[in-house]
Design an enzyme around this catalytic site. Structure first.
Site, PDB file in Angstrom:
ATOM      1  N   TYR A   5       0.856  -1.191   0.000  1.00 53.24           N
ATOM      2  CA  TYR A   5       0.000   0.000   0.000  1.00 53.24           C
ATOM      3  C   TYR A   5       0.887   1.234   0.000  1.00 53.24           C
ATOM      4  CZ  TYR A   5      -3.431   3.467   1.637  1.00 53.24           C
ATOM      5  OH  TYR A   5      -4.234   4.581   1.766  1.00 53.24           O
ATOM      6  N   ASP A  23       9.195   2.721  -0.053  1.00 55.03           N
ATOM      7  CA  ASP A  23       8.139   3.396   0.689  1.00 55.03           C
ATOM      8  C   ASP A  23       8.313   3.025   2.157  1.00 55.03           C
ATOM      9  OD1 ASP A  23       5.946   4.457   1.854  1.00 55.03           O
ATOM     10  OD2 ASP A  23       4.473   3.539   0.513  1.00 55.03           O
ATOM     11  N   LYS A  80       4.190   9.073   8.965  1.00 52.70           N
ATOM     12  CA  LYS A  80       3.916   8.473  10.271  1.00 52.70           C
ATOM     13  C   LYS A  80       4.881   8.952  11.373  1.00 52.70           C
ATOM     14  CE  LYS A  80       0.963   5.037   8.413  1.00 52.70           C
ATOM     15  NZ  LYS A  80       0.977   4.225   7.216  1.00 52.70           N
TER      16      LYS A  80
HETATM   17  C1  LIG Z   1       0.340   4.745   5.834  1.00 54.20           C
HETATM   18  C2  LIG Z   1       1.085   4.479   4.589  1.00 54.20           C
HETATM   19  C3  LIG Z   1       0.987   5.316   3.460  1.00 54.20           C
HETATM   20  C4  LIG Z   1       0.009   6.447   3.394  1.00 54.20           C
HETATM   21  O1  LIG Z   1       0.254   7.458   4.320  1.00 54.20           O
HETATM   22  P1  LIG Z   1      -0.929   8.480   4.695  1.00 54.20           P
HETATM   23  O2  LIG Z   1      -0.286   9.439   5.617  1.00 54.20           O
HETATM   24  O3  LIG Z   1      -2.013   7.648   5.292  1.00 54.20           O
HETATM   25  O4  LIG Z   1      -1.367   9.100   3.406  1.00 54.20           O
HETATM   26  C5  LIG Z   1       1.798   5.061   2.384  1.00 54.20           C
HETATM   27  N1  LIG Z   1       2.653   4.029   2.388  1.00 54.20           N
HETATM   28  C6  LIG Z   1       2.778   3.204   3.430  1.00 54.20           C
HETATM   29  C7  LIG Z   1       3.779   2.093   3.391  1.00 54.20           C
HETATM   30  C8  LIG Z   1       1.982   3.382   4.564  1.00 54.20           C
HETATM   31  O5  LIG Z   1       2.088   2.524   5.583  1.00 54.20           O
END
Ligand SMILES: *Cc1c(COP(=O)(O)O)cnc(C)c1O
Length: 431
Positions: free
Chosen positions: A144, A239, A267
């Site tokens: 994701y 990511d 995060k």
């Molecule tokens: C949470 C997450 C996102 C998205 O971040 P948001 O701040 O919710 O837009 C993208 N990539 C990874 C791996 C994530 O865990």
């Protein structure tokens, strides 16, 4: 357990909020029932509006590595608040944040702050396309990367075909530019590089996955992807929105010993405030406006509130010589206990853990290493387990396909209580 206030609050919320929530994963759709409305949280404990207290393993989906309402973070926010919350002009906090990110993650020489992980991945992909002058991107089933159009794409009918939209509202044109490969299957990546020679701008992945549950990449897979990108002139984007500053001080890239070209973050670097960032080699980052032609901007980007909460969090992580060891010990203690429970109760399941991220998969399989393994999970069984956990005061993500997070605030007592609750839940499910 009485959750009447939450029930009533949810009925109110759905009147003017789609599905009653501002992010779908908060709804209890896959486990049934209503989401709990949260009143407050301190340390590892979270309290709902019916005054039930839980040991929290969601941690706001990853940011709260220090625990909730950490006094240093709260103090930093209070100090900043009194000087004004946003100016739309540079502040010293932004430079301090950039310096610290580059120090902790040496693959990053230059970094741009944004407001969410979604924005970070969208922007990193645009930059990769601008830099390589190519259109296609390879992503992996089960990973994701936020809700940007290019990432809401699932595999097409054949393994080597273009993807199809995962959501209405995404154009065929966008889907056409996203290719999907299988996690931990290097061949599926090299096949795409062979077929779409000189057309692939970037490969993006969660270097350790959290969003289909925790899965570690094999050495062959992750090294092979690094090499395939280099050989084909494509950029490797890690990511690390979830794994960054979580699985190690320098993120998954430190743990795996791989240097990506670009890294996306979020995060933890916001310490509980809305934030994202992307960075990498200076040569690539210098293509961004105002230096270069690739456009990306943000009214609230790098705003002082998010910067101070993030900085306070990162500074603690950076300056402590023990916190990642402590996280490792706590997480190992917890997961060892859960594994012992599975054995003693005779309950089938697999637990994957990398640092302070873990997932208990309700599967008959012996290992879980890819998306197909993940799909073998019994989500109905998970839903029952989730409810039993909640009733015993353990708050976990309301979905089988998520990571649990241990924070520095979890005490030995919290962890033991969690292990005991897990055992009694497994016993009930077995009977
Ligand atoms: C949470 C997450 C996102 C998205 O971040 P948001 O701040 O919710 O837009 C993208 N990539 C990874 C791996 C994530 O865990």
């Amino acid at each position: 357990m009485n959750t009447n206030n939450s029930k009533q609050a949810f009925q109110e919320a759905v009147k003017h909020i789609p599905g009653g929530v501002n992010s779908p994963v908060r709804a209890f759709k896959s486990v049934g029932g209503n989401p709990l409305f949260i009143q407050s949280a301190t340390g590892a404990k979270i309290t709902d509006i019916d005054q039930n207290e839980y040991i929290d393993y969601v941690g706001s989906w990853g940011p709260m590595i220090l625990g909730h309402s950490h006094p240093t973070v709260t103090q930093a926010l209070q100090n900043t608040l009194l000087s004004g919350t946003s100016f739309g002009a540079p502040t010293l906090l932004e430079t301090e944040m950039a310096n610290l990110i580059c120090e902790m993650m040496p693959s990053i020489e230059s970094v741009r702050m944004v407001n969410s992980g979604t924005e970070a991945t969208m922007s990193a992909l645009r930059l990769a396309r601008g830099y390589t002058k190519r259109d296609l991107v390879i992503k992996f089933e089960g990973c994701y990367h936020g809700h940007g159009d290019s990432f809401l794409i699932k595999a097409g009918s054949g393994a080597l075909t273009f993807g199809t939209p995962n959501s209405p509202g995404i154009t065929k044109g966008t889907a056409h530019d996203t290719l999907t490969a299988e996690y931990n299957n290097l061949q599926s990546v090299t096949n795409l590089f062979d077929k779409y020679k000189d057309q692939i701008a970037a490969v993006i992945l969660e270097p350790v996955t959290g969003n289909m549950g925790v899965i570690k990449p094999t050495d062959e897979f992750i090294n092979g992807i690094r090499k395939a990108c280099t050989d084909n002139g494509a950029l490797l984007i890690f990511d690390e929105v979830m794994t960054g500053f979580r699985v190690a001080k320098g993120g998954a890239q430190q743990l795996l010993g791989i240097t990506p070209d670009l890294t996306t973050m979020g995060k933890i670097i916001g310490g509980g405030l809305p934030v994202g960032a992307y960075g990498g080699k200076k040569e690539i980052m210098d293509l961004l406006a105002p230096n270069g032609p690739v456009y990306q901007a943000g009214t609230l980007s790098g705003n002082p509130m998010a910067m101070s909460a993030g900085l306070a969090t990162l500074q603690i992580l950076n300056e402590s010589s023990t916190c990642y060891d402590e996280l490792e010990q706590k997480s190992a203690f917890l997961v060892d206990g859960l594994e012992r429970n599975l054995k003693e109760v005779g309950f089938p399941g697999v637990i994957n853990r990398v640092g302070s991220m873990f997932t208990l998969f309700f599967t008959q399989q012996k290992t879980v290493n890819n998306f197909i393994d993940v799909m073998s999970c019994d989500t109905d069984l998970f839903a029952e387990y989730f409810k039993l956990s909640l009733e015993s005061g353990i708050y976990t993500a309301p979905s089988q396909f998520e990571a649990g997070f241990v924070s520095l605030a979890h005490t030995q007592e919290d962890l033991q209580q969690t292990i005991d609750a897990n055992k009694s839940a497994l016993q009930q499910l077995n009977s």
